[in-house]
Design a protein around this motif. Structure first.
Motif, short mmCIF file in Angstrom:
data_model
loop_
_atom_site.label_atom_id
_atom_site.label_comp_id
_atom_site.label_asym_id
_atom_site.label_seq_id
_atom_site.Cartn_x
_atom_site.Cartn_y
_atom_site.Cartn_z
N PHE A 173 31.75 52.37 18.93
CA PHE A 173 32.16 52.72 19.97
C PHE A 173 31.39 54.02 20.45
CE2 PHE A 173 35.70 49.86 19.34
CZ PHE A 173 36.34 50.24 20.33
N PHE A 182 37.20 63.32 22.36
CA PHE A 182 37.15 63.78 21.24
C PHE A 182 35.89 63.86 20.52
CE2 PHE A 182 41.28 61.32 21.85
CZ PHE A 182 42.11 62.11 21.43
N LEU A 197 40.34 46.69 17.03
CA LEU A 197 39.00 46.06 17.22
C LEU A 197 38.13 46.04 16.06
CD1 LEU A 197 38.72 44.73 20.27
CD2 LEU A 197 36.95 46.36 20.46
N SER A 255 35.75 50.16 9.64
CA SER A 255 36.24 51.39 10.45
C SER A 255 34.96 52.10 10.71
CB SER A 255 37.06 52.30 9.40
OG SER A 255 38.41 51.80 9.42
N LEU A 309 40.65 61.04 12.73
CA LEU A 309 41.75 59.94 13.18
C LEU A 309 41.35 58.82 12.48
CD1 LEU A 309 41.79 60.53 17.13
CD2 LEU A 309 43.66 60.17 15.58
N THR A 310 39.99 58.34 12.33
CA THR A 310 39.78 57.13 11.76
C THR A 310 40.26 57.02 10.13
OG1 THR A 310 37.86 56.94 13.01
CG2 THR A 310 37.89 55.35 11.40
N ILE A 341 48.62 52.12 11.20
CA ILE A 341 48.90 52.62 12.40
C ILE A 341 50.41 52.59 12.82
CG2 ILE A 341 46.73 52.19 13.91
CD1 ILE A 341 48.00 49.66 14.75
N GLY A 389 33.10 50.24 13.40
CA GLY A 389 33.83 50.61 14.76
C GLY A 389 33.46 52.09 15.16
N ILE A 406 44.13 56.74 10.00
CA ILE A 406 44.60 55.52 10.33
C ILE A 406 44.31 54.29 8.97
CG2 ILE A 406 44.02 53.49 11.64
CD1 ILE A 406 43.99 55.27 14.18
N GLN A 419 37.22 62.39 15.81
CA GLN A 419 37.08 60.85 15.93
C GLN A 419 37.19 60.36 14.22
OE1 GLN A 419 37.60 58.72 18.01
NE2 GLN A 419 36.79 59.54 20.08
N ALA A 460 42.42 55.60 19.85
CA ALA A 460 42.03 55.38 18.50
C ALA A 460 42.79 54.18 17.80
CB ALA A 460 42.46 56.81 17.70
N VAL A 461 43.85 54.06 18.31
CA VAL A 461 44.47 52.66 17.87
C VAL A 461 43.89 51.73 18.16
CG1 VAL A 461 46.81 51.48 17.83
CG2 VAL A 461 46.77 53.79 17.95
N PHE A 462 43.43 51.31 19.49
CA PHE A 462 42.43 50.27 19.92
C PHE A 462 41.50 50.25 19.24
CE2 PHE A 462 39.64 48.79 23.19
CZ PHE A 462 39.89 47.43 23.26
N ARG A 463 40.68 51.06 18.99
CA ARG A 463 39.39 50.96 18.18
C ARG A 463 39.78 50.39 16.85
NH1 ARG A 463 37.29 55.26 15.34
NH2 ARG A 463 38.20 56.83 16.81
N ALA A 464 40.93 50.80 16.14
CA ALA A 464 41.19 50.30 14.84
C ALA A 464 41.43 48.99 14.84
CB ALA A 464 42.57 51.21 14.35
#
Lengths: 226, 226
Positions: free
Chosen positions: A192, A204, B183, A185, A212-213, A221, A188, A216, A209, B177-181
């Motif tokens: 990003f 964001f 990946l 995480s 959110l991370t 998710i 990533g 998750i 960010q 954010a979901v996409f990033r998670a």
DNA sequence: ATTAAAAGTGAGTAATCACTCGCTAATTAA
DNA sequence: TTAATTAGCGAGTGATTACTCACTTTTAAT
């Protein structure tokens, strides 16, 4: 068999002898600054000493007065970043974050950790670029990178994870998988932010960010409200 | 202003003209094989054409009979990997995975995706090394990499995510954010597997690691049973 | 003020760089 | 079989490489 000192050992000794920036001459600082710029832009091998000299506003001979080889410049550039990651007095930040772990929730700790590491990457962007680039080729640097950044953090993280599992704050998953999830995480997040700054991402703030991370990371998710 | 064709456009055209391996001469194949080996080991700039010639068992002039410059060799090495990632007939794998999304759970889809991408990395390890290395320096390659690997997958992934959110399988989080998670987990999976194969990691099989990763991705590491 | 050490210089070095060119050997087309 | 094309060669090209060295200038210690 009497093994020669590993790169990591050599590194530590090397760093001892490393001049503080304050006790460098103006020209030497220029050489380092120019090297960082060129190495980051075009890579170590694609940058020539004559270019470095020109960029630094210095005669080529001056470079070799301070660094006995081109590779020595690379080390002088890379070593400080390596110790910034690993050296106790900087890892102190991390240690402090982990320290009061019984007073803080796991999500608080990880949030602080992410914030801290992102700042460190931002403050040393070019150097880290160089470090990662050269870690591809030079086994020495890669091993040093793993030994300092990775192994050092892993010990602490694993203790934290196991403690938090026992308290019931985390699920009883294999520690290694949890560690990987935390690190993934983080990577990533930085990746990003640095290389894929698309509109969707920049809408964001950093802190959003991170939040959110962490959300998750802890809750996943998937939808469990059913 | 009449912009020149982008690297990506040029790449597609270039790939059209790309010789199939079968219609190369023995020597040309050797040149490519030697280049891949050396580029992966020492990097593009640190590998000389004379080294390549020697490694390939070929005269130096022969190299330039087939490739008009050294950089041309790099393209010939890198382009096929780029299209393997992106070209429709290979991305078909991914498309197929995503295709029957209403028949499969999200966790099934992601599991297949991870398995598929890991296999692709394993089958093209050296080439991907080179690709990543050079993506650091050459804007063209980096942009091509992002445009193919990233943007291509993002479109599909976003649709899948939004569909699965609507069905109630995923939480209503920001798609990005979901996409990033997703990946990040994938990158972490490959990264740990390839460069950090410690004992702790190798004690689980690939499929077990994938299962763990998907579990964490969906359910998080936090304990919600209280 | 004298002296020694350190910093800075730039022309010079052999080695290596990517690449060319005139040539021969092998392959293909007619 | 002949002609034409392609593949392969390797010595040779000027440019550039990391690095040296004899020399001058600056700094610091006595």
């Amino acid at each position: 068999m009497n093994k020669p000192p590993t790169f990591v050992e050599g590194l530590l000794q090397y760093v001892e002898e490393l001049k503080d920036e304050s006790e460098m001459t103006e020209k030497q600082r220029n050489i380092l600054r120019a090297s960082v710029k060129l190495f980051a832009e075009k890579g170590f091998h694609a940058s020539s000493t004559s270019e470095i000299a020109k960029e630094a506003g210095v005669a080529e001979g001056t470079i070799f007065r301070h660094y006995k080889s081109k590779k020595d410049i690379l080390l002088a550039v890379v070593a400080p970043v390596l110790v910034k990651f690993a050296a106790p007095f900087i890892l102190k930040d991390v240690r402090e974050i982990f320290k009061e772990q019984n007073k803080k929730t796991f999500s608080q700790i990880v949030t602080e950790l992410y914030r801290n590491r992102i700042d460190l990457v931002l403050a040393n962007e070019k150097h880290i670029r160089i470090l990662l680039q050269e870690a591809f080729f030079h086994d020495e640097i890669r091993e040093a990178l793993i030994a300092t950044v990775f192994t050092g953090v892993k010990e602490m993280a694993n203790k934290l994870i196991e403690a938090k599992v026992e308290v019931g704050e985390l699920r009883p998953l294999p520690t290694q998988a949890v560690f990987r999830a935390i690190l993934s995480s983080m990577i990533g997040l930085v990746l990003f932010r640095q290389v894929l700054d698309t509109d969707e991402f920049t809408q964001f703030s950093d802190d959003e960010q991170i939040a959110l991370t962490v959300d998750i990371l802890l809750n996943g998710i998937g939808n469990h409200s059913i």
